[in-house]
Write a protein that holds these residues in place. Structure first.
Motif, PDB file in Angstrom:
ATOM      1  N   ASP A  55       1.776   5.969  -7.519  1.00  0.00           N
ATOM      2  CA  ASP A  55       0.915   6.678  -8.459  1.00  0.00           C
ATOM      3  C   ASP A  55       1.305   6.213  -9.855  1.00  0.00           C
ATOM      4  O   ASP A  55       2.356   6.588 -10.378  1.00  0.00           O
ATOM      5  CB  ASP A  55       1.086   8.187  -8.322  1.00  0.00           C
ATOM      6  N   PHE A  56       0.465   5.381 -10.445  1.00  0.00           N
ATOM      7  CA  PHE A  56       0.749   4.824 -11.771  1.00  0.00           C
ATOM      8  C   PHE A  56       0.248   5.710 -12.901  1.00  0.00           C
ATOM      9  O   PHE A  56       0.382   5.360 -14.071  1.00  0.00           O
ATOM     10  CB  PHE A  56       0.147   3.418 -11.890  1.00  0.00           C
ATOM     11  N   GLY A  57      -0.324   6.864 -12.564  1.00  0.00           N
ATOM     12  CA  GLY A  57      -0.771   7.802 -13.596  1.00  0.00           C
ATOM     13  C   GLY A  57      -1.846   7.201 -14.468  1.00  0.00           C
ATOM     14  O   GLY A  57      -2.743   6.502 -14.014  1.00  0.00           O
ATOM     15  N   THR A  58      -1.723   7.469 -15.777  1.00  0.00           N
ATOM     16  CA  THR A  58      -2.752   7.000 -16.711  1.00  0.00           C
ATOM     17  C   THR A  58      -2.483   5.600 -17.233  1.00  0.00           C
ATOM     18  O   THR A  58      -3.291   5.052 -17.969  1.00  0.00           O
ATOM     19  CB  THR A  58      -2.859   7.960 -17.915  1.00  0.00           C
ATOM     20  N   GLY A  59      -1.371   5.016 -16.888  1.00  0.00           N
ATOM     21  CA  GLY A  59      -1.113   3.643 -17.312  1.00  0.00           C
ATOM     22  C   GLY A  59       0.362   3.294 -17.260  1.00  0.00           C
ATOM     23  O   GLY A  59       1.190   3.968 -17.872  1.00  0.00           O
ATOM     24  N   LEU A  79      -6.413   2.636  -4.372  1.00  0.00           N
ATOM     25  CA  LEU A  79      -6.623   3.214  -3.044  1.00  0.00           C
ATOM     26  C   LEU A  79      -8.072   3.132  -2.588  1.00  0.00           C
ATOM     27  O   LEU A  79      -8.346   2.898  -1.414  1.00  0.00           O
ATOM     28  CB  LEU A  79      -6.167   4.669  -3.004  1.00  0.00           C
ATOM     29  N   ASP A  80      -8.997   3.309  -3.516  1.00  0.00           N
ATOM     30  CA  ASP A  80     -10.409   3.248  -3.131  1.00  0.00           C
ATOM     31  C   ASP A  80     -10.947   1.821  -3.112  1.00  0.00           C
ATOM     32  O   ASP A  80     -12.111   1.603  -2.778  1.00  0.00           O
ATOM     33  CB  ASP A  80     -11.263   4.135  -4.040  1.00  0.00           C
ATOM     34  N   GLY A  81     -10.115   0.854  -3.463  1.00  0.00           N
ATOM     35  CA  GLY A  81     -10.515  -0.552  -3.428  1.00  0.00           C
ATOM     36  C   GLY A  81     -11.384  -0.997  -4.579  1.00  0.00           C
ATOM     37  O   GLY A  81     -11.848  -2.126  -4.613  1.00  0.00           O
ATOM     38  N   SER A  82     -11.596  -0.113  -5.559  1.00  0.00           N
ATOM     39  CA  SER A  82     -12.496  -0.446  -6.657  1.00  0.00           C
ATOM     40  C   SER A  82     -11.850  -1.341  -7.720  1.00  0.00           C
ATOM     41  O   SER A  82     -12.544  -1.948  -8.525  1.00  0.00           O
ATOM     42  CB  SER A  82     -13.021   0.832  -7.322  1.00  0.00           C
ATOM     43  N   GLN A  83     -10.526  -1.419  -7.707  1.00  0.00           N
ATOM     44  CA  GLN A  83      -9.853  -2.217  -8.728  1.00  0.00           C
ATOM     45  C   GLN A  83      -8.673  -2.949  -8.114  1.00  0.00           C
ATOM     46  O   GLN A  83      -7.955  -2.422  -7.254  1.00  0.00           O
ATOM     47  CB  GLN A  83      -9.362  -1.335  -9.878  1.00  0.00           C
ATOM     48  N   SER A  84      -8.482  -4.177  -8.562  1.00  0.00           N
ATOM     49  CA  SER A  84      -7.292  -4.933  -8.182  1.00  0.00           C
ATOM     50  C   SER A  84      -6.747  -5.610  -9.430  1.00  0.00           C
ATOM     51  O   SER A  84      -7.468  -5.840 -10.395  1.00  0.00           O
ATOM     52  CB  SER A  84      -7.612  -5.958  -7.087  1.00  0.00           C
ATOM     53  N   TRP A  85      -5.479  -5.880  -9.405  1.00  0.00           N
ATOM     54  CA  TRP A  85      -4.821  -6.496 -10.553  1.00  0.00           C
ATOM     55  C   TRP A  85      -4.311  -7.878 -10.157  1.00  0.00           C
ATOM     56  O   TRP A  85      -3.888  -8.095  -9.013  1.00  0.00           O
ATOM     57  CB  TRP A  85      -3.643  -5.633 -11.011  1.00  0.00           C
ATOM     58  N   LEU A 109      -1.418  -0.820 -15.092  1.00  0.00           N
ATOM     59  CA  LEU A 109      -1.707  -0.286 -13.764  1.00  0.00           C
ATOM     60  C   LEU A 109      -2.030   1.195 -13.906  1.00  0.00           C
ATOM     61  O   LEU A 109      -1.326   1.913 -14.617  1.00  0.00           O
ATOM     62  CB  LEU A 109      -0.493  -0.476 -12.858  1.00  0.00           C
ATOM     63  N   THR A 110      -3.090   1.646 -13.249  1.00  0.00           N
ATOM     64  CA  THR A 110      -3.491   3.051 -13.370  1.00  0.00           C
ATOM     65  C   THR A 110      -3.842   3.635 -12.012  1.00  0.00           C
ATOM     66  O   THR A 110      -4.293   2.933 -11.111  1.00  0.00           O
ATOM     67  CB  THR A 110      -4.719   3.201 -14.292  1.00  0.00           C
ATOM     68  N   GLY A 111      -3.652   4.947 -11.893  1.00  0.00           N
ATOM     69  CA  GLY A 111      -4.064   5.679 -10.703  1.00  0.00           C
ATOM     70  C   GLY A 111      -3.239   5.362  -9.473  1.00  0.00           C
ATOM     71  O   GLY A 111      -2.162   4.773  -9.528  1.00  0.00           O
ATOM     72  N   MET A 112      -3.775   5.768  -8.326  1.00  0.00           N
ATOM     73  CA  MET A 112      -3.118   5.538  -7.038  1.00  0.00           C
ATOM     74  C   MET A 112      -3.446   4.133  -6.559  1.00  0.00           C
ATOM     75  O   MET A 112      -4.604   3.721  -6.592  1.00  0.00           O
ATOM     76  CB  MET A 112      -3.600   6.554  -6.007  1.00  0.00           C
ATOM     77  N   ALA A 113      -2.402   3.423  -6.114  1.00  0.00           N
ATOM     78  CA  ALA A 113      -2.620   2.046  -5.672  1.00  0.00           C
ATOM     79  C   ALA A 113      -1.683   1.687  -4.532  1.00  0.00           C
ATOM     80  O   ALA A 113      -0.608   2.278  -4.369  1.00  0.00           O
ATOM     81  CB  ALA A 113      -2.414   1.084  -6.838  1.00  0.00           C
ATOM     82  N   LEU A 114      -2.103   0.709  -3.752  1.00  0.00           N
ATOM     83  CA  LEU A 114      -1.266   0.129  -2.718  1.00  0.00           C
ATOM     84  C   LEU A 114      -0.694  -1.182  -3.247  1.00  0.00           C
ATOM     85  O   LEU A 114      -1.441  -2.033  -3.726  1.00  0.00           O
ATOM     86  CB  LEU A 114      -2.077  -0.139  -1.444  1.00  0.00           C
ATOM     87  N   VAL A 115       0.617  -1.298  -3.156  1.00  0.00           N
ATOM     88  CA  VAL A 115       1.310  -2.505  -3.606  1.00  0.00           C
ATOM     89  C   VAL A 115       1.859  -3.197  -2.366  1.00  0.00           C
ATOM     90  O   VAL A 115       2.596  -2.601  -1.585  1.00  0.00           O
ATOM     91  CB  VAL A 115       2.447  -2.169  -4.596  1.00  0.00           C
ATOM     92  N   THR A 116       1.471  -4.455  -2.196  1.00  0.00           N
ATOM     93  CA  THR A 116       1.921  -5.245  -1.050  1.00  0.00           C
ATOM     94  C   THR A 116       2.805  -6.373  -1.549  1.00  0.00           C
ATOM     95  O   THR A 116       2.459  -7.063  -2.506  1.00  0.00           O
ATOM     96  CB  THR A 116       0.706  -5.832  -0.292  1.00  0.00           C
ATOM     97  N   HIS A 117       3.970  -6.517  -0.888  1.00  0.00           N
ATOM     98  CA  HIS A 117       4.858  -7.619  -1.254  1.00  0.00           C
ATOM     99  C   HIS A 117       5.667  -8.073  -0.050  1.00  0.00           C
ATOM    100  O   HIS A 117       5.722  -7.385   0.971  1.00  0.00           O
ATOM    101  CB  HIS A 117       5.768  -7.236  -2.425  1.00  0.00           C
TER     102      HIS A 117
END
Length: 182
Positions: A55-59, A79-85, A109-117
């Motif tokens: 959870d990256f919050g607001t930034g 999480l919703d797939g609408s944004q990628s970095w 980075l903002t909001g909830m995201a999945l990080v793959t490494h």
């Protein structure tokens, strides 16, 4: 994947390669030894893909990956797939040993995201492999009643204040646990 193969474990235990009677049980010990070594070291040993939710919050422009050492950062997707970095240099910098990720340019980075490494060691040392084999042998022999706990002298296989699953010989090969993020 494990630190050592089933064939390596059979060699350590003097079990002929063509004897497959106990392969399932022995593979369980191989897998358990890998987990024990990684827990003791506080690091990922066997390379693998790790996917964590953040959870990256607001930034956020910097964060720590939970599994280290980092071989490569693969993706960061909401999480919703609408944004990628973009995760490659010069947009992001990844410090492999610490797992520190820094956004050097572009949006935070903002909001909830999945990080793959990819995490793990690119080369597993001989001492780590031998420690895993010793743990496997210890688990195998204690399962069969071949070894008892003997305190004192050169045969001391157990270390006070520690669990019984990892013999002192293996702990010495692995060395002291280094401080850091695991």
């Amino acid at each position: 994947m494990s630190i050592v193969t089933l064939a390596d474990a059979k060699t350590q235990l003097n079990i002929p390669a063509d004897n497959t009677n106990d392969d399932v049980e022995l593979q369980g010990f191989v897998d358990a030894a890998t987990a024990a070594v990684e827990q003791q070291l506080g690091t990922v040993v066997v390379p693998r893909t790790v996917v964590d939710q953040y959870d990256f919050g607001t930034g956020t422009t910097a964060f720590l990956l939970r599994a280290v050492p980092v071989i490569s950062l693969t993706s960061i997707v909401s999480l919703d797939g609408s944004q990628s970095w973009t995760v490659t240099s010069p947009v992001m910098h990844v410090d492999g040993p610490s797992g520190s990720v820094t956004v050097l340019s572009g949006p935070p980075l903002t909001g909830m995201a999945l990080v793959t490494h990819q995490a793990g060691l690119t080369a597993i040392g001989a001492n780590t492999r031998l420690a895993a084999k010793i743990i496997i042998q210890h688990l195998w022999e204690t399962q069969r009643g071949a070894v008892g706990v003997q305190l004192g002298g050169d045969t001391d296989n157990w270390s006070a204040g520690r669990g019984f699953a990892i013999p002192r010989r293996a702990l010495e090969l692995l060395g002291p646990q280094l401080p850091g993020v695991a």
